[in-house]
Scaffold this motif. Structure first.
Motif, short mmCIF file in Angstrom:
data_model
loop_
_atom_site.label_atom_id
_atom_site.label_comp_id
_atom_site.label_asym_id
_atom_site.label_seq_id
_atom_site.Cartn_x
_atom_site.Cartn_y
_atom_site.Cartn_z
N LYS A 291 0.85 -1.20 0.00
CA LYS A 291 0.00 0.00 0.00
C LYS A 291 0.88 1.25 0.00
N GLU A 292 1.89 1.21 0.84
CA GLU A 292 2.81 2.35 0.92
C GLU A 292 3.46 2.60 -0.43
N LEU B 11 0.98 4.18 -2.77
CA LEU B 11 0.78 5.61 -2.50
C LEU B 11 1.93 6.43 -3.05
N SER C 164 1.61 6.64 -6.61
CA SER C 164 0.49 7.50 -7.05
C SER C 164 0.85 8.98 -6.95
N LYS D 100 -0.61 -2.94 -10.80
CA LYS D 100 -1.22 -1.62 -11.00
C LYS D 100 -1.18 -0.81 -9.71
N THR D 101 -1.04 0.49 -9.88
CA THR D 101 -0.96 1.39 -8.72
C THR D 101 -2.20 1.25 -7.85
N LEU D 102 -3.34 1.18 -8.50
CA LEU D 102 -4.60 1.12 -7.76
C LEU D 102 -4.69 -0.15 -6.92
N VAL E 38 -2.56 0.34 -3.90
CA VAL E 38 -3.14 1.28 -2.95
C VAL E 38 -4.26 0.61 -2.15
N ASN F 80 -2.20 -2.39 4.59
CA ASN F 80 -0.82 -2.05 4.92
C ASN F 80 -0.45 -2.53 6.31
#
Lengths: 227, 626
Positions: free
Chosen positions: B526-527, B530, B533, B616-618, B621, B625
């Motif tokens: 997740k980090e 982010l 992103s 993928k970034t999404l 995210v 985390n």
């Protein structure tokens, strides 16, 4: 001036053995300075549309032009660089970096772009977070965290600000504050597109796009908005 | 409840597998050590029984007046001696004292090599020292096992705590939540222990094929190992329950004010530093696994070096197979020469002056006397001692000095002050002749004997030598070949055992480092999403991870250093009590393993970064985390 142009956008997801059409042949044009709310029932594809426009997700087919650049053709670092310069994004669950203070979270994108962040003080004052700038996200309320996320998205003065259910995790009082902030920045010329399931908040926008089953079913200018 | 547990495992496959793997590896570490130790121990016991027998004590007595035969397992008469084996080996000395109070005893000789293998010989011997070292080794392994399981579970703890909180919110009672945890723990421990046990047997069988080690199941040790791991896993797995309770009571807003003092020009270094500094708990598991790796690997590496040095320096293996002694006559010389030519691959004949003297010997195994050979000749053949210097026809032993006044050997031409040390291991003095001290003096009369040293592959040579002995042509002969074989085997087994423990420890601790690195990256998806992103490029991620791996490895290095110094001081102290051995540097292996740990962390992080790059970034995210 047109800053976003979407042509024949198509996106599907696999759910078990089923194929779900999230975005179904969508076409859209957005001008600079617009304040748009994308609404629709749950599962209508509004968030998917927003994510594709923001470059966080890729369509199966179609084109998305932001400032005349087709972001669908950008990959990897090129896409990241483009997003860094031109796009600000606000998540529903704030998604701040927990080990950075408010100030560091807000300034982080500016560090990457090496932009002059003299606008920081003005920004943090407008967000009413000056007294919290050295606090970690864990020590803030939901509304404060979301305001911090807004600051992070705006620090680089992006072309477009996208927000995915920015008030979804907030109480009504804080939700109103956030929307008022959006209105404030839009008055200053910021293009803002946000997704919401709350019709009351959607009415605060100047343009309301209704999505259902992956298609845009309504796209109206909201003349009743209280600006 | 069972369905819930199995569904949970299915949903969290990666963490389930990693945690199970940690239990398997910790179990393997302990079980293989137990098997290795049991195998080596049994091997040594078998060798001692072959050479000396399995009696506990032999006494010159007729046992008149002694009645308590219930404590005795076996009695064997050998010439004037009674060879006694007691039911309880631990009571050997006590029972012998009691026996000698009841009946007349002369010349009590304990089977020291056999007794010392069970840790009860009164002589301060090398095996007792090895026992102490094995206790240290075992303690390290037990601590490592705890660290391995706890470390991985600490990472799993985060999702586990969240899970328990969700169960609570859904209305699951305290009793049910406890039940859930206990069942889950039982499942993990049973499966993990079983797999670990089976794998360790298989691995041990493979490695024991390459030497004479037997597969011994020592039920007592195995039972302790099982219980230890079981208790460990249960203790560790019940932690989340207490942790969850804590979170419910904890206030979320602590108003923590941060003042950042350091300034970084580079944003990547800033993020790496801040992340490391403010998220210490996140890195704790990885740092601990690195500390375990560094401490264990360096300590065992040094242990291996010490063992090899002790063996190489102090265990003298004769380079000859047979030694034959005869009176110094021309006929005997021709006889010995002919015999050697027919039966040996390499030989040398010396004129010797054979003076038997009683030397005050301090050693670990047996007190006795030594034969002192003074050899006249040019070709030095025996005992390959570098200290020997040839001058004219005489051999001089260069000045030697050992530490702590245990062994003092100086050459003063006319005066001899010497104490010698018998380094024959485990008391195999019946097989090898007593240690020969080669010494030269300026002049010494009467080279009255001839000694033939020979290497031979001839079969039935002992029979031929017996015939020579019968014909009174030779005074005596010594068969060193058998002893050589035994000593060589023992040395090989010891070196093998020690090396295998090192390899085992290295493999297991590095696999824990790998899994900790893996989990530490996977739980930061997740980090990473982010950061991606908001504009982090792939190069930025790489640079950040380089800096983080440096911080982490450096921290592990600093924390390990005092532990390593302490352990090695203990080793040095223990070893120096017995044998004078120059302190071996711990820094080289420590630096080597620090480098290996840095490379391992870097490589794993790089590999995982590659997989995250393609996500993928999404998706990143939206991950949970840590």
């Amino acid at each position: 001036m047109e800053i976003i142009k979407v042509k024949n956008l198509y996106k599907t997801y696999k759910q078990g053995s089923d194929k779900i059409i999230a975005v179904n042949n969508t076409n859209l044009k957005i001008k600079q300075g617009e304040f748009i709310a994308i609404v629709g029932p749950s599962g209508s594809g509004k968030s998917t549309l927003l994510h594709i426009l923001a470059g966080l997700d890729m369509p199966d087919s179609g084109e998305v032009y932001i400032n005349k650049t087709n972001i669908v053709n950008l990959k990897g670092d090129d896409l990241t660089l483009f997003r860094r310069k031109h796009i600000g994004f606000i998540f529903q669950f704030y998604n701040l970096l927990p080990f950075l203070t408010v100030k560091e979270n807000i300034l982080l994108p500016a560090f990457f772009t090496n932009k002059n962040y003299s606008s920081y003080n003005k920004l943090i004052n407008s967000l009413n977070l000056k007294d919290k700038e050295n606090y970690l996200p864990n020590d803030l309320s939901g509304g404060q965290q979301q305001r911090c996320a807004i600051g992070r998205a705006l620090i680089t003065n992006p072309l477009v600000l996208f927000a995915d259910e920015p008030t979804g995790n907030l109480d009504s009082h804080n939700a109103k504050k956030i929307i008022n902030l959006f209105k404030y920045y839009n008055k200053l010329g910021q293009t803002i597109i946000f997704v919401t399931h709350d019709n009351y908040l959607a009415k605060k926008a100047k343009r309301i796009i209704t999505v259902k089953d992956g298609k845009i079913v309504k796209d109206i200018k909201n003349v009743k908005t209280n600006f | 409840m069972l369905k819930l547990i199995f569904n949970n495992f299915k949903q969290n496959k990666k963490t389930t597998i990693v945690f199970l793997l940690s239990i398997v590896l910790a179990s393997m570490l302990i079980f293989i050590f137990v098997f290795l130790f049991s195998g080596v121990h049994q091997y040594l016991v078998d060798e001692v029984i072959k050479s000396k027998g399995d009696y506990h004590v032999k006494i010159k007595t007729d046992l008149k007046g002694y009645e308590n035969f219930t404590v005795i397992k076996k009695i064997k008469w050998q010439n004037e001696y009674v060879l006694i084996t007691y039911n309880d080996i631990d009571l050997t000395y006590k029972l012998t004292n009691k026996l000698c109070q009841k009946t007349k005893c002369h010349d009590i000789k304990y089977n020291d090599p056999y007794l010392s293998l069970y840790g009860i010989s009164k002589n301060n011997n090398l095996l007792k020292t090895f026992k102490n070292l094995i206790i240290v080794v075992l303690s390290l392994i037990l601590i490592a096992s705890f660290g391995i399981i706890y470390n991985i579970y600490k990472i799993v703890l985060v999702t586990k705590t969240k899970q328990l909180a969700i169960f609570q919110n859904l209305g699951m009672s305290l009793k049910d939540r406890r039940h859930f945890l206990l069942l889950e723990t039982l499942f993990f421990s049973v499966i993990g222990l079983t797999i670990g046990f089976i794998l360790s047997i298989l691995i041990y069988l493979v490695i024991s094929n390459f030497n004479s080690l037997k597969f011994i199941i020592n039920m007592k040790f195995l039972f302790y190992a099982f219980i230890f791991i079981l208790i460990l896993v249960f203790l560790i797995c019940l932690l989340p329950f207490f942790k969850a309770k804590k979170i419910n009571e904890k206030r979320l807003h602590s108003n923590h004010y941060i003042k950042r003092k350091k300034k970084f020009k580079n944003v990547v270094s800033l993020i790496a530093y801040l992340n490391y500094k403010r998220s210490k708990k996140q890195y704790l598991a990885l740092i601990i696994s690195l500390i375990i790796f560094l401490v264990l690997s360096s300590s065992f590496h040094v242990f291996v070096i010490y063992t090899e040095n002790i063996i190489d320096k102090y265990i003298k293996i004769p380079t000859y197979d047979f030694e034959i002694n005869a009176l110094n006559t021309k006929e005997n010389f021709d006889l010995l020469k002919k015999f050697a030519k027919q039966n040996s691959t390499k030989y040398a004949i010396y004129e010797v002056s054979n003076k038997k003297i009683n030397i005050d010997i301090e050693d670990f195994f047996v007190k006795g006397s030594a034969n002192l050979y003074i050899i006249k000749g040019n070709n030095f053949f025996i005992n390959k001692r570098e200290e020997v210097v040839f001058k004219d026809d005489k051999i001089y032993l260069a000045k030697q000095k050992y530490s702590k006044d245990n062994i003092v050997l100086t050459i003063d031409n006319q005066k001899l002050k010497l104490k010698a040390q018998n380094k024959v291991p485990f008391g195999f003095e019946n097989i090898l002749n007593k240690n020969n001290l080669v010494i030269g003096v300026n002049d010494y009369p009467e080279f009255s004997n001839l000694t033939l040293f020979m290497k031979s592959n001839t079969k039935n040579l002992v029979k031929k030598l017996d015939n020579l002995l019968k014909d009174n042509n030779i005074l005596y002969y010594v068969d060193a070949s058998k002893g050589k074989k035994i000593i060589n085997n023992i040395i090989m087994v010891i070196k093998f055992f020690v090396f295998m423990v090192l390899v085992l420890v290295f493999l297991i601790s590095i696999s824990i480092t790998i899994s900790s690195s893996y989990l530490s990256i996977m739980y930061r998806q997740k980090e990473f999403g982010l950061l991606k992103s908001i504009g982090f490029l792939n190069k930025n991620f790489k640079d950040m991870l380089v800096i983080e791996s440096l911080y982490i490895t450096f921290k592990a290095f600093i924390c390990s250093l005092p532990i390593i110094l302490f352990i090695n001081m203990f080793f040095v102290e223990t070893i120096n009590e017995i044998i004078d051995l120059k302190g071996i540097s711990i820094f080289k292996p420590f630096l080597l393993y620090t480098l290996i740990s840095l490379l391992t962390v870097r490589i794993i992080m790089n590999i995982l970064l590659g997989s995250i790059k393609n996500t993928k970034t999404l998706t990143l995210v939206n991950c949970d985390n840590i």
